[in-house]
Design an enzyme around this catalytic site. Structure first.
Site, short mmCIF file in Angstrom:
data_model
loop_
_atom_site.label_atom_id
_atom_site.label_comp_id
_atom_site.label_asym_id
_atom_site.label_seq_id
_atom_site.Cartn_x
_atom_site.Cartn_y
_atom_site.Cartn_z
N GLY A 106 12.30 -23.37 11.85
CA GLY A 106 11.60 -24.15 10.85
C GLY A 106 10.61 -23.35 10.03
N GLY A 107 10.81 -22.03 9.97
CA GLY A 107 9.92 -21.21 9.17
C GLY A 107 8.66 -20.77 9.89
N LYS A 160 16.26 -15.88 19.83
CA LYS A 160 16.87 -15.04 18.80
C LYS A 160 17.20 -13.64 19.29
CE LYS A 160 14.89 -17.39 14.76
NZ LYS A 160 14.51 -18.61 15.44
N ARG A 191 23.79 -27.52 16.48
CA ARG A 191 23.67 -28.95 16.14
C ARG A 191 24.29 -29.17 14.78
NH1 ARG A 191 19.91 -28.41 12.23
NH2 ARG A 191 18.21 -26.93 12.54
N HIS A 223 20.61 -16.58 1.77
CA HIS A 223 20.83 -17.26 3.04
C HIS A 223 22.23 -17.89 2.98
CE1 HIS A 223 19.10 -19.82 6.47
NE2 HIS A 223 20.37 -20.15 6.36
N GLU A 268 24.16 -18.73 10.97
CA GLU A 268 23.36 -18.37 9.80
C GLU A 268 23.34 -16.86 9.62
OE1 GLU A 268 19.59 -20.27 9.54
OE2 GLU A 268 20.49 -22.27 9.54
#
Length: 623
Positions: free
Chosen positions: A164-165, A116, A297, A208, A275
């Site tokens: 995935g959080g 990130k 993906r 989001h 995102e």
């Protein structure tokens, strides 16, 4: 064009890919673990190869086994789906090095967007708006604390390799920073083998928003508009929709153009998602929408984009991987209507959303909408993988129409004995704030108590259970006296037990107007209503004759039968041990409820049983 495709995945996404491949005339190869030997994706493919034990680390994450399966079957290409190895650059490169086609982006693109902090630096250089924060190499506690103080609280700590959080902590005050940093690093190290973090300004009214992008090997990149994925629980998406409510055309044009710039910056090929986090405190505005990360993906929520554009994204993936250009130019793509998707999970909202596993003895999702699933009635929900049962997808001309359709589908879900979040989904959709698009990522957490339906049966549900049993009794007995009336005193009254409460309920005077669905077996009646299943143990029949279900011995939890002490036809006494069940590392003796005879025996030593499975039936002795 690819002629034979191996799908390196399982469940609903494997079934989804197989469907499109077959429509295109492409032969398919499934891979499977021990737990998935009889799974729907295995039954749906043209060929299937076993790749290892049930744990994903020993099967679906074993890249060398998957590549070997492709070579063994003559598959030319590998589609990774999502999850597992789909964003593993080393695996993608290994596929290519093996002379196979990788249905996904270049390994270099995956790598560029994999961390990130590096991705944010790359995006900033490409002119993509990025959330204020810190992505520096100095990872000392002192430097991170200083940067957090400068950004201003609340601040978000994120693992650079997270997903995935996991590896995320919100810090509300400076005094909490060091403890939260330590906790975040510990989780990141355990989950991703990398404890480096970045810092972001916490957005107070976050939405989001993500943009579907697609690139090819000819230099073309297009977007297929945006999705809103704000309804999340513990950073896991629950409901997704397209287009984003409240998005005006000018803002859409800017955010989608930024997404295309992001994809071009990494020479992107195939399906991907950019995102963004939006500060929606004053509505959706382009100057308050910031890049978060790129998913290199296909996304779980890709069906909503397909529904509003009329595009099959899996078909596009296969065509682009075969060397073809993107089938449609940007000016040929447009938004038609509104689509919403809900993720139906095998989990118990009333039990803290813990996963619910076991056999799908009863499984009916209706016939409305678009249902993406990897299971059928009789299949198992395994404890080894993600507990998603299905994706419920609808399209409507308007958002209101789509909401109403999807809520109706969720309310009509019939699954037993596995528990699901269907009622929870319906409650989210029916919530007034959701209907009015008053959304942010804290929506579910702030309303959690009101969104979780009670699992206590109301009077109407009790009555439905009694009525279902009465109908079953009428079908079983054709020797009822002349002039029999359903509401005659003492006839077809049933004593029921639900969650420790016992009631004797008489059947209704008319049984042809039932307002619920359900079924009856020797041990119980199950009523489906508003997305929930209510189970009632059958204790007795008011007419005085003993029902077969009175002495049903059911498994109190999933487990293994380690001893069976009786056989069919044996006479037993009250309290006599019938069998022993091993569950949760403990032994549970199951005993006879009264004197009688064992009339049915379905359990055998060494057998695995699911919760509430009928193991045997004891018929009470005649007095």
């Amino acid at each position: 064009m690819i002629e034979k495709l191996l799908i390196a995945n399982r469940g609903e996404i494997a079934c989804r890919i197989i469907r499109t491949a077959h429509d295109m005339g492409i032969a398919t190869v499934a891979v499977y673990s021990d737990a998935d030997a009889r799974a729907l994706h295995v039954r749906s493919a043209d060929e299937a190869v076993h790749i290892g034990p049930s744990p994903a680390a020993e099967s679906y994450l074993m890249g060398e086994k998957i590549i070997a399966a492709a070579k063994q079957t003559g598959a030319q290409a590998i589609h990774p789906g999502y999850g597992f190895l789909s964003e593993n650059a080393a695996f993608a490169q290994a596929v290519i090095d093996a002379g196979l086609i990788w249905v996904g982006p270049k390994p270099s693109s995956i790598e560029a967007m994999g961390l990130k902090d590096a991705a944010k630096k790359l995006m900033r250089a490409a002119g993509v708006p990025v959330t204020p924060g810190y992505e520096g190499e100095d990872q000392s506690v002192e430097r991170l604390k200083s940067e957090a103080d400068a950004i201003g609280y609340p601040v978000l700590i994120k693992a650079v390799a997270g997903g995935g959080g996991k590896g995320m902590r919100k810090v509300d005050a400076a005094a909490d920073f060091e403890a939260m940093l330590e906790s975040c690093r510990r989780e990141a190290k355990a989950s991703f083998s990398n404890d480096e973090v970045l810092l972001e300004k916490w957005i107070t009214s976050p939405r989001h928003i993500e943009v579907q992008v697609f690139g090819d090997s000819h230099g073309n990149v297009v977007h297929l508009f945006e999705r809103d994925c704000s309804l999340q629980r513990r950073h896991q998406k629950v409901i997704e929709e397209a287009p984003a409510p409240g998005m005006d055309e000018a803002t859409r044009a800017e955010i989608c153009a930024a997404a295309v710039r992001a994809a071009k910056a990494v020479d992107y090929e195939g399906a991907g998602t950019i995102e963004f986090i939006a500060d929606a405190s004053e509505g959706l505005r382009a100057d308050r929408i910031f890049f978060m990360e790129m998913n290199t993906r296909l996304q779980v929520e890709h069906p909503v984009t397909e529904e509003i554009t009329g595009v099959d994204l899996v078909e596009w993936q296969l065509r682009v991987a075969s060397g073809e250009p993107i089938p449609l130019a940007q000016d040929a793509l447009y938004i038609d209507g509104h689509a919403i998707e809900a993720r139906l999970y095998a989990e118990d909202p009333n039990g803290g959303f813990l996963p619910s596993t076991g056999a799908l003895d009863h499984f009916d999702l209706g016939t409305e909408g678009r249902i993406e699933t990897g299971v059928e009635e009789g299949d198992l929900i395994s404890p080894f993988y993600d507990p998603m049962v299905a994706k419920l997808v609808v399209w409507g001309e308007t958002r209101d129409e789509a909401i109403d359709q999807l809520a109706g589908i969720a309310e009509g879900v019939e699954i037993w004995p596995v528990k699901t979040n269907a009622a929870f989904i319906a409650n989210c959709l029916r919530d007034e704030d959701f209907e009015n698009a008053n959304l942010d990522t804290g929506f579910i957490e702030s309303k959690l108590d009101s969104l979780v339906s009670s699992d206590e049966a109301d009077d109407g549900i009790w009555q439905n259970a009694a009525d279902f049993i009465a109908l079953a009794e009428l079908e079983e007995h054709d020797d009822l006296p002349m002039g029999f009336r359903l509401n005659a005193p003492g006839l077809l009254a049933t004593t029921l037990l639900h969650k420790g409460q016992s009631r004797t309920v008489a059947a209704a005077s008319s049984l042809n107007e039932l307002d619920a669905t359900g079924f009856v077996d020797p041990a119980r009646a199950v009523v489906f209503a508003d997305g929930q299943a209510f189970a009632f143990e059958r204790q007795s029949r008011g007419s005085g004759a003993a029902a077969a279900g009175d002495g049903a011995i059911v498994a109190p939890m999933p487990g293994k039968v380690i001893a069976v002490d009786v056989a069919e036809g044996d006479t037993v006494t009250a309290g006599q041990r019938l069998m022993v069940l091993e569950a949760m590392k403990m032994e549970h003796a199951l005993t006879a409820p009264f004197d009688g005879t064992v009339t049915e025996l379905s359990a055998s030593e060494g057998g695995q049983v699911q919760v509430e499975a009928v193991l045997c039936v004891v018929e009470p002795a005649e007095e």
